[in-house]
Design a protein around this motif. Structure first.
Motif, PDB file in Angstrom:
ATOM      1  N   THR A 165       6.351  -2.293  -6.196  1.00 11.24           N
ATOM      2  CA  THR A 165       4.985  -2.142  -6.697  1.00 11.24           C
ATOM      3  C   THR A 165       4.476  -3.480  -7.190  1.00 11.24           C
ATOM      4  O   THR A 165       5.143  -4.130  -8.010  1.00 11.24           O
ATOM      5  CB  THR A 165       4.928  -1.103  -7.821  1.00 11.24           C
ATOM      6  OG1 THR A 165       5.402   0.165  -7.326  1.00 11.24           O
ATOM      7  CG2 THR A 165       3.508  -0.930  -8.344  1.00 11.24           C
ATOM      8  N   VAL A 166       3.316  -3.897  -6.693  1.00  9.32           N
ATOM      9  CA  VAL A 166       2.763  -5.216  -7.010  1.00  9.32           C
ATOM     10  C   VAL A 166       1.257  -5.083  -7.226  1.00  9.32           C
ATOM     11  O   VAL A 166       0.585  -4.305  -6.538  1.00  9.32           O
ATOM     12  CB  VAL A 166       3.025  -6.220  -5.867  1.00  9.32           C
ATOM     13  CG1 VAL A 166       2.446  -7.591  -6.199  1.00  9.32           C
ATOM     14  CG2 VAL A 166       4.508  -6.332  -5.569  1.00  9.32           C
ATOM     15  N   ARG A 167       0.729  -5.858  -8.181  1.00 13.37           N
ATOM     16  CA  ARG A 167      -0.724  -5.950  -8.341  1.00 13.37           C
ATOM     17  C   ARG A 167      -1.250  -6.984  -7.364  1.00 13.37           C
ATOM     18  O   ARG A 167      -0.941  -8.161  -7.471  1.00 13.37           O
ATOM     19  CB  ARG A 167      -1.086  -6.376  -9.773  1.00 13.37           C
ATOM     20  CG  ARG A 167      -1.128  -5.261 -10.775  1.00 13.37           C
ATOM     21  CD  ARG A 167      -2.044  -5.581 -11.956  1.00 13.37           C
ATOM     22  NE  ARG A 167      -1.983  -6.972 -12.380  1.00 13.37           N
ATOM     23  CZ  ARG A 167      -3.000  -7.620 -12.971  1.00 13.37           C
ATOM     24  NH1 ARG A 167      -4.144  -6.998 -13.193  1.00 13.37           N
ATOM     25  NH2 ARG A 167      -2.871  -8.880 -13.343  1.00 13.37           N
ATOM     26  N   LEU A 168      -2.050  -6.528  -6.416  1.00 15.40           N
ATOM     27  CA  LEU A 168      -2.567  -7.417  -5.375  1.00 15.40           C
ATOM     28  C   LEU A 168      -3.973  -7.884  -5.726  1.00 15.40           C
ATOM     29  O   LEU A 168      -4.805  -7.097  -6.191  1.00 15.40           O
ATOM     30  CB  LEU A 168      -2.581  -6.708  -4.027  1.00 15.40           C
ATOM     31  CG  LEU A 168      -1.236  -6.220  -3.477  1.00 15.40           C
ATOM     32  CD1 LEU A 168      -1.434  -5.586  -2.112  1.00 15.40           C
ATOM     33  CD2 LEU A 168      -0.227  -7.360  -3.415  1.00 15.40           C
ATOM     34  N   LEU A 169      -4.232  -9.172  -5.444  1.00 15.74           N
ATOM     35  CA  LEU A 169      -5.556  -9.730  -5.713  1.00 15.74           C
ATOM     36  C   LEU A 169      -6.559  -9.326  -4.635  1.00 15.74           C
ATOM     37  O   LEU A 169      -7.701  -8.950  -4.933  1.00 15.74           O
ATOM     38  CB  LEU A 169      -5.469 -11.255  -5.792  1.00 15.74           C
ATOM     39  CG  LEU A 169      -6.777 -11.991  -6.098  1.00 15.74           C
ATOM     40  CD1 LEU A 169      -7.248 -11.681  -7.514  1.00 15.74           C
ATOM     41  CD2 LEU A 169      -6.600 -13.497  -5.916  1.00 15.74           C
ATOM     42  N   LEU A 170      -6.139  -9.389  -3.380  1.00 13.47           N
ATOM     43  CA  LEU A 170      -7.038  -9.169  -2.250  1.00 13.47           C
ATOM     44  C   LEU A 170      -6.691  -7.851  -1.567  1.00 13.47           C
ATOM     45  O   LEU A 170      -5.615  -7.704  -0.977  1.00 13.47           O
ATOM     46  CB  LEU A 170      -6.925 -10.326  -1.252  1.00 13.47           C
ATOM     47  CG  LEU A 170      -7.733 -10.236   0.035  1.00 13.47           C
ATOM     48  CD1 LEU A 170      -9.224 -10.096  -0.256  1.00 13.47           C
ATOM     49  CD2 LEU A 170      -7.461 -11.457   0.909  1.00 13.47           C
ATOM     50  N   THR A 171      -7.590  -6.880  -1.640  1.00 16.32           N
ATOM     51  CA  THR A 171      -7.376  -5.578  -1.008  1.00 16.32           C
ATOM     52  C   THR A 171      -8.640  -5.152  -0.261  1.00 16.32           C
ATOM     53  O   THR A 171      -9.680  -5.807  -0.346  1.00 16.32           O
ATOM     54  CB  THR A 171      -7.023  -4.508  -2.054  1.00 16.32           C
ATOM     55  OG1 THR A 171      -8.076  -4.442  -3.027  1.00 16.32           O
ATOM     56  CG2 THR A 171      -5.699  -4.831  -2.752  1.00 16.32           C
ATOM     57  N   THR A 172      -8.545  -4.048   0.444  1.00 22.87           N
ATOM     58  CA  THR A 172      -9.684  -3.513   1.177  1.00 22.87           C
ATOM     59  C   THR A 172     -10.652  -2.819   0.211  1.00 22.87           C
ATOM     60  O   THR A 172     -10.362  -2.657  -0.975  1.00 22.87           O
ATOM     61  CB  THR A 172      -9.225  -2.502   2.234  1.00 22.87           C
ATOM     62  OG1 THR A 172      -8.702  -1.338   1.561  1.00 22.87           O
ATOM     63  CG2 THR A 172      -8.144  -3.099   3.121  1.00 22.87           C
TER      64      THR A 172
END
Length: 305
Positions: A165-172
């Motif tokens: 589980t990771v906090r992503l900066l760039l998502t849809t």
């Protein structure tokens, strides 16, 4: 093989090298007498090498402006940190060290084949990348507009861990991780049409941002060993072969070194001899007087001796 298939020449070389390595192992184990890949009667495929030409500043700015606002941070991550497309999509602000001004790159998203997965970086090697104040400011401004999204994906490595589980900066827009093909078809290639720029396969992909990063690092004096580390290359020689033609020449330094010996505007430039400075011991010494060497007086030189 190139004439009867769509397999690229460089991929053929990679397959050939892998096959040859396996056959070498078979020879060492006594399973076969020799490696047929090394026979003079067999022609091996040849790798095609293209010199990388970084984008111009105008093209870079045009593509960045043409991207949707939600996706524009991808240009900052690719051009400012030298990340691959799967690394851009896996970027997490939680791994920024603001005291050391570095980013710890520890994972990528694999989305070319099969389901979306987190996996270790290429070569299974984490790396520390210097991060500039300008890049940090852009990331901070982006996070004020788009909150990072927590995403859980299968973990591709065979180390006992099933998910990550990771906090992503760039998502849809639906707050999910980007697929490679979706990013290329829905975001990247349409930006070229919007900007009025032609798109060339194998040249203008998101990977072009990585080449732009490398060229700027070399221009600013970053050496090949450091650049290889930042890019995640395991072989510095590979980095040198790939980017050596982008390294600044030493012509200016060579001219400066020569000018230090022969200063522009000196008397010799007008054809006049340059007067040598007299040593303190010989200055103002009357002609014909003797001098001492190692405590012993020397006779003045006279003609005929």
């Amino acid at each position: 093989m190139s004439n009867i298939s769509k397999i690229s020449a460089n991929y053929q070389v990679d397959c050939w090298n892998n096959l040859s390595a396996m056959l070498d192992a078979a020879v060492a184990a006594g399973k076969i007498l020799s490696n047929p890949c090394k026979s003079r009667s067999v022609s091996s495929p040849t790798r095609i090498t293209r010199l990388i030409t970084p984008w111009s500043e105008r093209k870079f700015q045009a593509i960045e402006a043409a991207l949707p606002d939600r996706c524009r941070i991808g240009v900052t991550l690719g051009g400012g940190l030298g990340l691959r497309v799967g690394e851009i999509h896996a970027f997490s602000p939680d791994f920024i060290d603001r005291e050391r001004m570095t980013y710890r790159f520890a994972r990528q998203i694999n989305s070319r084949t099969g389901p979306l997965q987190f996996k270790l970086p290429k070569g299974h090697k984490e790396r520390q990348i210097p991060i500039s104040e300008g890049v940090l400011q852009r990331i901070g401004a982006y996070m004020h507009r788009y909150t990072p999204v927590t995403v859980t994906l299968p973990w591709a490595e065979q180390d006992g861990q099933e998910f990550m589980t990771v906090r992503l900066l760039l998502t849809t827009e639906t707050n999910s991780a980007w697929w490679f093909n979706g990013w290329a078809a829905k975001v990247w290639k349409p930006a070229f049409a919007t900007a009025g720029e032609p798109y060339e396969d194998q040249v203008d992909g998101t990977h072009a941002l990585r080449h732009l990063y490398a060229s700027h690092m070399l221009t600013q004096g970053v050496n090949i060993k450091e650049l290889a580390s930042f890019l995640g290359h395991t072989d510095e020689a590979f980095t040198l072969r790939k980017y050596v033609h982008l390294m600044p020449t030493s012509h200016d330094r060579a001219r400066a070194a020569a000018d230090a010996m022969f200063p522009p505007g000196s008397n010799s430039a007008q054809g006049k001899p340059v007067r040598r400075r007299q040593s303190p011991t010989s200055k103002n010494r009357p002609s014909g007087t003797s001098r001492r060497v190692a405590g012993r007086p020397l006779r003045p030189h006279t003609a005929g001796h």
